[in-house]
Write an enzyme that holds these catalytic residues in place. Structure first.
Site, PDB file in Angstrom:
ATOM      1  N   LYS A  22       0.838  -1.212   0.000  1.00  0.00           N
ATOM      2  CA  LYS A  22       0.000   0.000   0.000  1.00  0.00           C
ATOM      3  C   LYS A  22       0.871   1.259   0.000  1.00  0.00           C
ATOM      4  CE  LYS A  22      -1.581   1.526   4.104  1.00  0.00           C
ATOM      5  NZ  LYS A  22      -1.306   2.920   4.484  1.00  0.00           N
ATOM      6  N   ASN A  23       1.854   1.293   0.893  1.00  0.00           N
ATOM      7  CA  ASN A  23       2.633   2.519   1.059  1.00  0.00           C
ATOM      8  C   ASN A  23       3.619   2.777  -0.075  1.00  0.00           C
ATOM      9  OD1 ASN A  23       1.201   3.071   3.316  1.00  0.00           O
ATOM     10  ND2 ASN A  23       2.804   2.491   4.778  1.00  0.00           N
ATOM     11  N   ARG A  93      -4.469  10.596   4.521  1.00  0.00           N
ATOM     12  CA  ARG A  93      -3.409  11.602   4.542  1.00  0.00           C
ATOM     13  C   ARG A  93      -2.505  11.534   3.323  1.00  0.00           C
ATOM     14  NH1 ARG A  93      -2.498  14.151   8.839  1.00  0.00           N
ATOM     15  NH2 ARG A  93      -0.365  14.482   8.181  1.00  0.00           N
ATOM     16  N   CYS A 117      -5.171  12.817  13.003  1.00  0.00           N
ATOM     17  CA  CYS A 117      -4.946  11.400  12.768  1.00  0.00           C
ATOM     18  C   CYS A 117      -4.836  10.699  14.118  1.00  0.00           C
ATOM     19  CB  CYS A 117      -3.648  11.259  11.988  1.00  0.00           C
ATOM     20  SG  CYS A 117      -3.138   9.582  11.719  1.00  0.00           S
ATOM     21  N   ARG A 122       0.860  14.603  12.983  1.00  0.00           N
ATOM     22  CA  ARG A 122       1.289  14.403  11.598  1.00  0.00           C
ATOM     23  C   ARG A 122       1.130  15.635  10.693  1.00  0.00           C
ATOM     24  NH1 ARG A 122      -0.826   8.739   9.437  1.00  0.00           N
ATOM     25  NH2 ARG A 122       0.969   8.887   8.093  1.00  0.00           N
ATOM     26  N   ASP A 307       5.371   0.803  11.770  1.00  0.00           N
ATOM     27  CA  ASP A 307       4.169   0.110  11.271  1.00  0.00           C
ATOM     28  C   ASP A 307       4.096  -1.359  11.695  1.00  0.00           C
ATOM     29  OD1 ASP A 307       3.470   2.476  10.117  1.00  0.00           O
ATOM     30  OD2 ASP A 307       3.912   1.886   8.058  1.00  0.00           O
ATOM     31  N   ILE A 329       8.613   7.321  16.517  1.00  0.00           N
ATOM     32  CA  ILE A 329       8.177   8.034  15.301  1.00  0.00           C
ATOM     33  C   ILE A 329       6.898   8.847  15.538  1.00  0.00           C
ATOM     34  CG2 ILE A 329       7.583   7.806  12.842  1.00  0.00           C
ATOM     35  CD1 ILE A 329      10.402   6.828  13.408  1.00  0.00           C
ATOM     36  N   ARG A 399      -8.275  -0.856   5.029  1.00  0.00           N
ATOM     37  CA  ARG A 399      -7.475   0.170   4.351  1.00  0.00           C
ATOM     38  C   ARG A 399      -6.123  -0.391   3.915  1.00  0.00           C
ATOM     39  NH1 ARG A 399      -7.282   5.810   7.376  1.00  0.00           N
ATOM     40  NH2 ARG A 399      -6.002   6.121   5.535  1.00  0.00           N
TER      41      ARG A 399
HETATM   42  C1  EPZ Z   1       4.491   7.005   6.109  1.00  0.00           C
HETATM   43  O1  EPZ Z   1       3.712   8.062   6.640  1.00  0.00           O
HETATM   44  C2  EPZ Z   1       3.564   5.805   6.061  1.00  0.00           C
HETATM   45  N1  EPZ Z   1       2.429   6.128   5.208  1.00  0.00           N
HETATM   46  C3  EPZ Z   1       3.117   5.446   7.460  1.00  0.00           C
HETATM   47  O2  EPZ Z   1       2.344   4.257   7.378  1.00  0.00           O
HETATM   48  C4  EPZ Z   1       4.342   5.171   8.336  1.00  0.00           C
HETATM   49  O3  EPZ Z   1       3.934   4.929   9.647  1.00  0.00           O
HETATM   50  C5  EPZ Z   1       5.284   6.381   8.293  1.00  0.00           C
HETATM   51  O4  EPZ Z   1       5.608   6.708   6.917  1.00  0.00           O
HETATM   52  C6  EPZ Z   1       6.581   6.149   9.049  1.00  0.00           C
HETATM   53  O5  EPZ Z   1       7.248   5.042   8.527  1.00  0.00           O
HETATM   54  C7  EPZ Z   1       2.543   6.061   3.881  1.00  0.00           C
HETATM   55  O6  EPZ Z   1       3.590   5.773   3.322  1.00  0.00           O
HETATM   56  C8  EPZ Z   1       1.321   6.324   3.077  1.00  0.00           C
HETATM   57  P1  EPZ Z   1       6.526  10.490   7.989  1.00  0.00           P
HETATM   58  P2  EPZ Z   1       4.256   9.561   6.568  1.00  0.00           P
HETATM   59  O7  EPZ Z   1       6.379  11.730   7.200  1.00  0.00           O
HETATM   60  O8  EPZ Z   1       5.010   9.741   5.316  1.00  0.00           O
HETATM   61  C9  EPZ Z   1       6.598  13.920  11.354  1.00  0.00           C
HETATM   62  C10 EPZ Z   1       0.581   2.802   7.924  1.00  0.00           C
HETATM   63  O9  EPZ Z   1       0.183   2.270   9.002  1.00  0.00           O
HETATM   64  N2  EPZ Z   1       6.395  14.890  10.244  1.00  0.00           N
HETATM   65  O10 EPZ Z   1       7.744   9.660   7.768  1.00  0.00           O
HETATM   66  O11 EPZ Z   1       3.105  10.466   6.835  1.00  0.00           O
HETATM   67  C11 EPZ Z   1       5.374  13.026  11.542  1.00  0.00           C
HETATM   68  O12 EPZ Z   1       4.374  13.664  12.305  1.00  0.00           O
HETATM   69  C12 EPZ Z   1       1.010   4.251   7.896  1.00  0.00           C
HETATM   70  O13 EPZ Z   1       0.578   2.224   6.840  1.00  0.00           O
HETATM   71  C13 EPZ Z   1       6.355  16.243  10.519  1.00  0.00           C
HETATM   72  O14 EPZ Z   1       6.476  16.685  11.679  1.00  0.00           O
HETATM   73  O15 EPZ Z   1       5.223   9.576   7.805  1.00  0.00           O
HETATM   74  C14 EPZ Z   1       5.988  11.823  12.191  1.00  0.00           C
HETATM   75  O16 EPZ Z   1       6.113  12.026  13.562  1.00  0.00           O
HETATM   76  C15 EPZ Z   1       0.681   5.017   9.101  1.00  0.00           C
HETATM   77  N3  EPZ Z   1       6.181  17.116   9.471  1.00  0.00           N
HETATM   78  C16 EPZ Z   1       7.384  11.721  11.560  1.00  0.00           C
HETATM   79  O17 EPZ Z   1       7.637  13.024  11.008  1.00  0.00           O
HETATM   80  C17 EPZ Z   1       6.051  16.695   8.181  1.00  0.00           C
HETATM   81  O18 EPZ Z   1       5.897  17.536   7.285  1.00  0.00           O
HETATM   82  C18 EPZ Z   1       7.513  10.706  10.425  1.00  0.00           C
HETATM   83  O19 EPZ Z   1       6.424  10.848   9.523  1.00  0.00           O
HETATM   84  C19 EPZ Z   1       6.107  15.311   7.928  1.00  0.00           C
HETATM   85  C20 EPZ Z   1       6.285  14.429   8.974  1.00  0.00           C
END
Ligand code: EPZ
Length: 425
Positions: A22-23, A93, A117, A122, A307, A329, A399
């Protein structure tokens, strides 16, 4: 509302085919917007989130054709409006992934800000800063991001404040069509980034360093269509291995890739499982034994994936000894803990740390899923629990897990979906 009814206590045994990730599929679908000719993606999983991304593309006038083999052909030339509305974005998202490609290819994009979320706040500030660094004019008004560029985006060096998977993907896609060179520092190294860079390169992009923390992109004027395969879902793989571990059973996951989940396999070996691998399969055999407690902390790839935290916690719940788990994370990714405790687990949370005192047996109870991975952790725990567990709110699981009950049934689990209609009878 559908629920899952699970009669636990059966040792799983069998083989299961792993779906496309998915991701990985979500950013790949967004990247198709960059192609001057149609892009075909193969191994696309049939999931609610994928349908949402296809709806977002369709809503922009983009033509999307899906065949019975899960191949999706996208022709972005029919785009009529570069807008992703709140009604669609609020349900997922990952909709924010269309921002970079729309801006780079069509010079403008209007995308709703994703809402709150369950697992954390996030924000998308890093996505917006990164695109602004390439010269985009970005305004946030009335809950929408309005992004514009006069002419092509301009390549630049950008250092992410933190490792962000989605932020890296958005900037990578935008940079492919920028004028000049973009250097992405503190880039995420997840396999999904490598898959995205692979698609973009097959479309004609000039990218080096994907999979390391510095990615360099030499912008090109246009990208073309191609056919490209979505990688196997490493989290789905790990989830079925966890289901084997928790029931003392044996599961062989097929059409997957052991290199995608080194850190997780290491922990499964530490709990005492016999893990064997081939080029495209992984087998976990618990040989009827109870897992041993292990400690772990989540981290960006190649660390232990957040995850997989909830599903591995279900294994820890029945392990011999006490496990310490640290979530680094997301700030609120322990929503499954009270529900696991309802099943008889002994888990205490203090801030980012969970202390899991393993119990020899879980007992069935009605439980409620709060997010995607939390719901799978409840299903895994229920497979080990004595009695009938009803897992509510399983729309979360749909999902991200393709035909979850069918796949578990094929491994011998006693699980079935109870539809809203059956319940009201
Ligand atoms: C991706 O989300 C995945 N989703 C998530 O999978 C996964 O948990 C996550 O990466 C971490 O591995 C998809 O790929 C669609 P991040 P993403 O940006 O890209 C902070 C699942 O269960 N952050 O790496 O949204 C954020 O809040 C899902 O399949 C900011 O502060 O994650 C988090 O604490 C859930 N500002 C950390 O960084 C930003 O602009 C990492 O988030 C972006 C992120």
């Amino acid at each position: 509302m559908d629920k899952l009814l699970i009669s636990g206590g059966i040792r799983l045994d069998g083989e299961v085919r792993i779906s496309g990730a998915k991701n990985a599929a979500l950013p790949l679908l967004a990247a198709t917007l960059l192609g001057e000719t149609p892009v075909t993606l193969t191994n696309v999983p049939q999931l609610k989130d994928i349908t949402t991304m296809i709806q977002i593309l369709g809503n922009m006038g983009v033509s999307v054709v899906i065949d019975e083999k899960c191949q999706v052909e996208v022709n972005a030339n029919t785009l009529t409006t570069a807008v992703a509305p709140y009604e669609l974005v609020r349900t997922m998202r990952a909709s924010i992934f269309v921002l970079g490609p729309l801006l780079a290819r069509f010079g403008e994009a209007t995308v709703s800000l994703p809402g709150g979320c369950a697992i954390g706040s996030r924000p998308v500030d890093q996505h917006l800063k990164a695109l602004a660094a390439l010269g985009a004019d970005i305004q946030v008004e009335n809950g929408y991001v309005h992004a514009r560029t006069k002419g092509r985006l301009k390549g630049a060096r950008f250092v992410f404040d933190m490792v962000t998977v989605g932020g890296t993907e958005n900037l990578l896609m935008a940079a492919t069509l920028a004028e000049g060179t973009t250097v992405i520092e503190n880039a995420a190294r997840e396999p999904e980034i490598i898959n995205l860079a692979g698609l973009l390169s097959a479309m004609g992009a000039q990218i080096s360093g994907a999979g390391t923390d510095t990615i360099t992109v030499q912008g090109v004027k246009a990208l073309q269509g191609c056919t490209y395969r979505v990688i196997a879902d490493r989290i789905e793989t790990g989830s079925y291995l966890a289901a084997a571990a928790v029931t003392g059973g044996r599961v062989k996951t097929l059409d997957t890739d052991p290199f995608l989940l080194d850190a997780v396999l290491l922990k499964f070996r530490d709990v005492g499982a016999l893990v064997t691998t081939g080029p495209d399969w992984i087998e976990l055999d618990m040989q009827g034994r109870r897992p041993l407690a292990v400690n772990f902390r989540t981290a960006p790839h190649p660390g232990f994936p957040t995850d997989m935290q909830a599903q591995f916690m279900a294994v820890s719940a029945v392990s011999e000894g006490t496990s310490t788990i640290i979530e680094t994370i997301f700030e609120n990714r322990y929503m499954h803990v009270p529900e696991l405790n309802r099943l008889g687990a002994k888990i205490a949370v203090d801030g980012h740390t969970a202390i899991v005192s393993g119990v020899s047996e879980l007992q069935a109870a009605p439980v409620m899923a709060t997010d995607l991975r939390a719901s799978m952790s409840l299903v895994i725990a229920a497979l080990a629990a004595k009695g009938d567990t009803l897992v509510d709110r399983i729309y979360h699981i749909d999902r991200g897990y393709e035909r979850v009950e069918e796949k578990l049934q094929s491994l011998g689990a006693n699980i079935r979906r109870v539809t809203g209609r059956e319940e009201s009878q």
